[in-house]
Design an enzyme around this catalytic site. Sequence first.
Site, PDB file in Angstrom:
ATOM      1  N   LYS A 230       4.429   0.565   9.502  1.00 11.97           N
ATOM      2  CA  LYS A 230       4.476   1.879   8.858  1.00 11.97           C
ATOM      3  C   LYS A 230       3.872   2.963   9.741  1.00 11.97           C
ATOM      4  O   LYS A 230       4.306   4.098   9.710  1.00 11.97           O
ATOM      5  CB  LYS A 230       3.766   1.825   7.499  1.00 11.97           C
ATOM      6  CG  LYS A 230       4.706   1.387   6.387  1.00 11.97           C
ATOM      7  CD  LYS A 230       4.024   1.411   5.044  1.00 11.97           C
ATOM      8  CE  LYS A 230       3.253   0.124   4.833  1.00 11.97           C
ATOM      9  NZ  LYS A 230       2.632   0.014   3.520  1.00 11.97           N
TER      10      LYS A 230
ATOM     11  N   ARG B 140       5.321 -12.840   9.520  1.00 13.27           N
ATOM     12  CA  ARG B 140       5.866 -11.486   9.365  1.00 13.27           C
ATOM     13  C   ARG B 140       7.263 -11.441   9.949  1.00 13.27           C
ATOM     14  O   ARG B 140       7.554 -12.126  10.926  1.00 13.27           O
ATOM     15  CB  ARG B 140       5.011 -10.507  10.171  1.00 13.27           C
ATOM     16  CG  ARG B 140       3.906  -9.869   9.432  1.00 13.27           C
ATOM     17  CD  ARG B 140       3.142  -8.956  10.359  1.00 13.27           C
ATOM     18  NE  ARG B 140       3.396  -7.552  10.037  1.00 13.27           N
ATOM     19  CZ  ARG B 140       2.830  -6.942   9.009  1.00 13.27           C
ATOM     20  NH1 ARG B 140       2.012  -7.578   8.201  1.00 13.27           N
ATOM     21  NH2 ARG B 140       3.075  -5.671   8.781  1.00 13.27           N
TER      22      ARG B 140
ATOM     23  N   GLU C  47       0.876  -1.175   0.000  1.00 10.78           N
ATOM     24  CA  GLU C  47       0.000   0.000   0.000  1.00 10.78           C
ATOM     25  C   GLU C  47       0.912   1.223   0.000  1.00 10.78           C
ATOM     26  O   GLU C  47       1.799   1.326   0.852  1.00 10.78           O
ATOM     27  CB  GLU C  47      -0.881   0.001   1.253  1.00 10.78           C
ATOM     28  CG  GLU C  47      -1.817   1.198   1.227  1.00 10.78           C
ATOM     29  CD  GLU C  47      -2.742   1.330   2.427  1.00 10.78           C
ATOM     30  OE1 GLU C  47      -2.742   0.435   3.295  1.00 10.78           O
ATOM     31  OE2 GLU C  47      -3.454   2.341   2.476  1.00 10.78           O
TER      32      GLU C  47
END
Length: 556
Positions: free
Chosen positions: A262, A252, A32
Amino acid sequence: ERGQWHLSNSREKLAEHLKATGGKVITRFPPEPNGYLHIGHAKAMFVDFGYAENVGGECILRFDDTNPEAEKQEYIDHIEDIVGWMGYKPSKVTHSAHYFQQLYEYAVKLIETGNAFVDHQTAEEVKLYREERRPSPWRNRPVQESLKLFEDMRAGLIDEGKACLRMKMDHKNENYNMFDLVAYRIKFMPHPITGEAWCIYPTYDYTHCLVDAIENITHSLCTLEFESRRASYYWLLHVLGTYKPLVWEYARLGITYNVLSKRKLKKLVTEGHVSGWDDPRLLTLAGLRRRGARPQAIKNMCREIGITRNETEIPLHKLDYHIRADLDTAAERVLAVLKPLKLVLTNLPEDYSHTVEAKLFPSNPDSGTYPVPLSRVVYIEETDFKEADPDKALKAPGRPGEKKEKFFGMAPGKECVLKYAGLVMCTGLRKEGDKLVEVHGEFQPLKAGQKLPKGVLSWVGQATPGREPPRFEARLYDRLFNTASVADTGEDWLEDLNPKSLITVEGAMATPRLAAAAVGDKFQLERLGFFCVDPDSMPGKLVINRTCTLKADYNK
Ligand code: ATP
Ligand code: MG
Ligand code: MG
């Protein structure tokens, strides 16, 4: 069919898919564009691009851009740049936004087939009802009504927050993510790609699986937090009758003494705790690049840790290890001094001006050399000199358990090697008050076969006798946080920032070769670590970052 639908691909759909792919594996890396990429994304790329590469397939770089309030062209540009820096070549670059029209048409089809409805519950009501597994009161409204309202949403006739499109899934399901997820919401906000064209935007849950199907992705690889969304992923593709990609999840990546989300990185940047997204202390890819790490080191670490499903935090020293090992074979050596101490070679004339050849890779006898000026005044590392030789104290009996470190540096009456140049016998020093101003020594060139003292000093000479060597600024980094698992510190995570994560050393001295370096050049400054020239450098002002020290620090 029920219960099996998530595995079934109708024969026709599969045939269409095969015709489109030619049997090739197609993956996608779907960031994104709401921030810069970090080392966690490097793992995702390692999986997405790496898997495709290994099986002769292709990988699409897809911007998953369905939240215009958080997304920016700056991030889009950066992501394309940094994916290229990592050495990955997407087969094409796409945007979820490229498919907004198609996604809209799918939504209309969903409503028509009784699989979606326009809802008017507030966000809090949605949350509460979902927790109580109660259906929305609007769930069973007539199809025609939803179609009309959805058109009104699209036309900008309904205010933000007053309506959304929800999928009519299975609110009795065990899985929370099957309970009527939101598919579209109203946002009067321009989008970096589609501009003012839309005021309704699809959600991640609605978009991701559909774009995977549209792009004929064969393997949709994602991180474990999406595992519980697999059911909704397949539900939507099933009710729309599309082809179904394979979904597979992996853990992850987390790294100790750092944050990778982020949201947190953005907070560090916008609140000025670091200098920007590319601050060398951050584990953003831009930060790692600026610090001096090479993509191969990052890939090597990903390969070593493997693609597993157990969530663990990787110790920071493991990343350091790979960065160091990679630079060790690549970065040429150069002499420099961080904290210069003047050493006068009293037996050389004032205008003495020679050069010696220093090795680019001292451990390799065939490696090339570079010239280093040798003059009557040279500079050694301040920490390499002691007025009283601690070696003498070594001979005295110590306290039980006391660890005595041997001092190989210079002290009055002691002889050391001036690396690549010769021997220096320290004959004295000069002080002004308490302050040591200079050290004196007598110089002798090296003779073949000579037995050398253990102490070997890095040094810098004057290219023009009487003129100081060029200075530079060195930036030395330590871990950004004091706590290993920053994620465990909850909302107080900022309090664990290490106030000494950056130490700036002004007035370090360079040999001419280092002084002539360009931004991005990487060196090992002998004994000091691996360094990389920083973009803050200007003509006459060199700034270099320490990428890592030469020895592992297992406390990281
Ligand atoms: P963040 O919380 O950092 O914003 P994200 O998952 O929202 O992470 P995206 O830009 O959506 O970030 O991620 C693109 C891809 O990278 C996704 O497939 C995501 O699963 C993967 N990814 C993100 N963070 C990590 C991580 N720490 N380790 C491995 N993969 C990651
Ligand atoms: Mg995401
Ligand atoms: Mg995110």
